[in-house]
Design a protein around this motif. Structure first.
Motif, short mmCIF file in Angstrom:
data_model
loop_
_atom_site.label_atom_id
_atom_site.label_comp_id
_atom_site.label_asym_id
_atom_site.label_seq_id
_atom_site.Cartn_x
_atom_site.Cartn_y
_atom_site.Cartn_z
N PRO A 8 -0.47 95.08 28.13
CA PRO A 8 -0.89 96.00 27.05
C PRO A 8 -2.27 96.61 27.31
O PRO A 8 -2.49 97.80 27.03
CB PRO A 8 -0.91 95.10 25.81
N ILE B 126 -1.86 99.40 29.92
CA ILE B 126 -1.27 100.60 29.32
C ILE B 126 -2.31 101.31 28.45
O ILE B 126 -2.43 102.55 28.48
CB ILE B 126 -0.02 100.25 28.49
N LYS C 20 9.23 103.12 29.07
CA LYS C 20 9.03 102.11 28.04
C LYS C 20 7.71 102.30 27.29
O LYS C 20 7.66 102.23 26.06
CB LYS C 20 9.05 100.71 28.69
N TYR C 21 6.64 102.56 28.02
CA TYR C 21 5.32 102.61 27.41
C TYR C 21 4.80 104.02 27.18
O TYR C 21 3.66 104.20 26.72
CB TYR C 21 4.32 101.83 28.28
#
Length: 326
Positions: free
Chosen positions: A142, A145, A177-178
């Motif tokens: 996280p 990202i 996905k991100y």
């Protein structure tokens, strides 16, 4: 009319000639065994091959030589295996990329694993993972990202050890996905990719755990996430992507050894029995585990089953990505 004695003599001579020109192997064969590795010296596959070769040499009573033939993600070595005389003197140590992925992403790879190779045996599975370079501040997926989104304008390069490889498709999956723009930067093997990561020439990379693990332990790189269904024994502090809510990346790639099609069954049996004994050696098991592998011998049939299952999983992912074979 053909004289029967002349015909019989000619037939026997032809049969003898054919037998003499066919690949042969004997239990007392002392010729060196060359294990082709399709990646440069210094990478994970090379280190694994050299460890196994040293132990196999003692068990087989023959020199076992690692022959690095890097190029095109193992394609060069695979083509050389296909062209080799099937007499037990040439083998190929590889992982999933060359065997399962390349035939799906290259129109004319120059080899067909099913038609051209014989399974000798497998010895481990492993996982790929995402690692960040020393100057990249992220310590978790996280955080990486968030860093890409807030500090890099939503775009970042991610190193991969070969084009059209599993890591490249993982970059695409992470991008989707991100909701960031991660661009795969292909290298000619893991060793040059690692060099650029250590030198902060690229902020992150995706590759096999065995390529990253020593640098992760030394604090020179940081693994932030791994694929697979469970955390790795060699780095229990690194979560799986599944734990992070990214499902569908649990299938694990594999390592195995292949011979040219037509290699005598007696040699395959002798070699795979030796491989099974080597894999069971406590020191070998520990060294391979420390490299980030899940060690476990696979018979030729088990290796074929593992290969088939993995190929099916990635066939779906590759098709869904819209990738067109080059």
């Amino acid at each position: 009319m053909i004289d029967r004695r002349t015909f019989s003599t000619s037939l026997l001579a032809t049969a003898a000639l054919g037998f003499a020109s066919s690949p042969t192997w004997a239990a007392n064969d002392q010729r060196p065994i060359h294990i082709l590795v399709g990646f440069p010296a210094g990478g994970g596959s090379d280190a694994i091959a050299r460890l196994l070769a040293e132990k196999l040499k003692d068990l087989l009573g023959r020199n076992v030589v690692v022959d690095n033939r890097p190029g095109a993600g193992g394609q060069v070595a695979a083509q050389q295996l296909k062209a080799a005389t099937p007499d037990g003197t040439t083998l190929f140590l590889s992982h999933d990329h060359t065997i399962s992925i390349l035939p799906q992403v290259v129109k004319k790879p120059g080899f067909d694993p099913k038609a051209d190779f014989t399974n000798v045996g497998g010895f481990a599975t492993f996982v790929n993972g995402l690692a960040v370079s020393p100057n990249t501040p992220a310590k978790t997926v996280p955080e990486f990202i968030d860093w890409v989104k807030t500090q890099q304008g939503g775009k970042s390069a991610v190193g991969i050890p070969a084009p059209a490889s599993t890591p490249e498709f993982l970059v695409q999956l992470l991008t989707k996905k991100y909701e960031v723009d991660l661009v795969a930067a292909p290298y000619k093997g893991s060793a040059p990719m690692m060099a650029d990561m250590l030198g902060n020439q690229i902020p992150a990379g995706i590759g096999s755990v065995q390529d990253f693990i020593e640098y992760h332990r030394a604090g020179k790189l940081r693994m932030v996430g791994v694929l697979g269904s469970r955390r790795q024994a060699a780095m229990p502090d690194v979560p799986t992507f599944s734990e992070l809510g990214f499902k569908g990346l649990e299938d694990e790639p594999f390592y195995g050894i292949w011979a040219p099609k037509g290699t005598p069954a007696a040699f395959i049996d002798t070699f795979t029995r030796a491989l099974q004994k080597v894999v069971a050696m406590p020191d070998v098991n520990k060294q391979l585990t420390d490299m980030g592998l899940a060690v476990g011998y696979m018979s030729p049939r088990q290796l074929a089953t593992r290969e088939r299952a993995y190929t099916q999983v990635w066939s779906r992912i590759i098709k869904e990505s819209g990738f067109n074979p080059q």
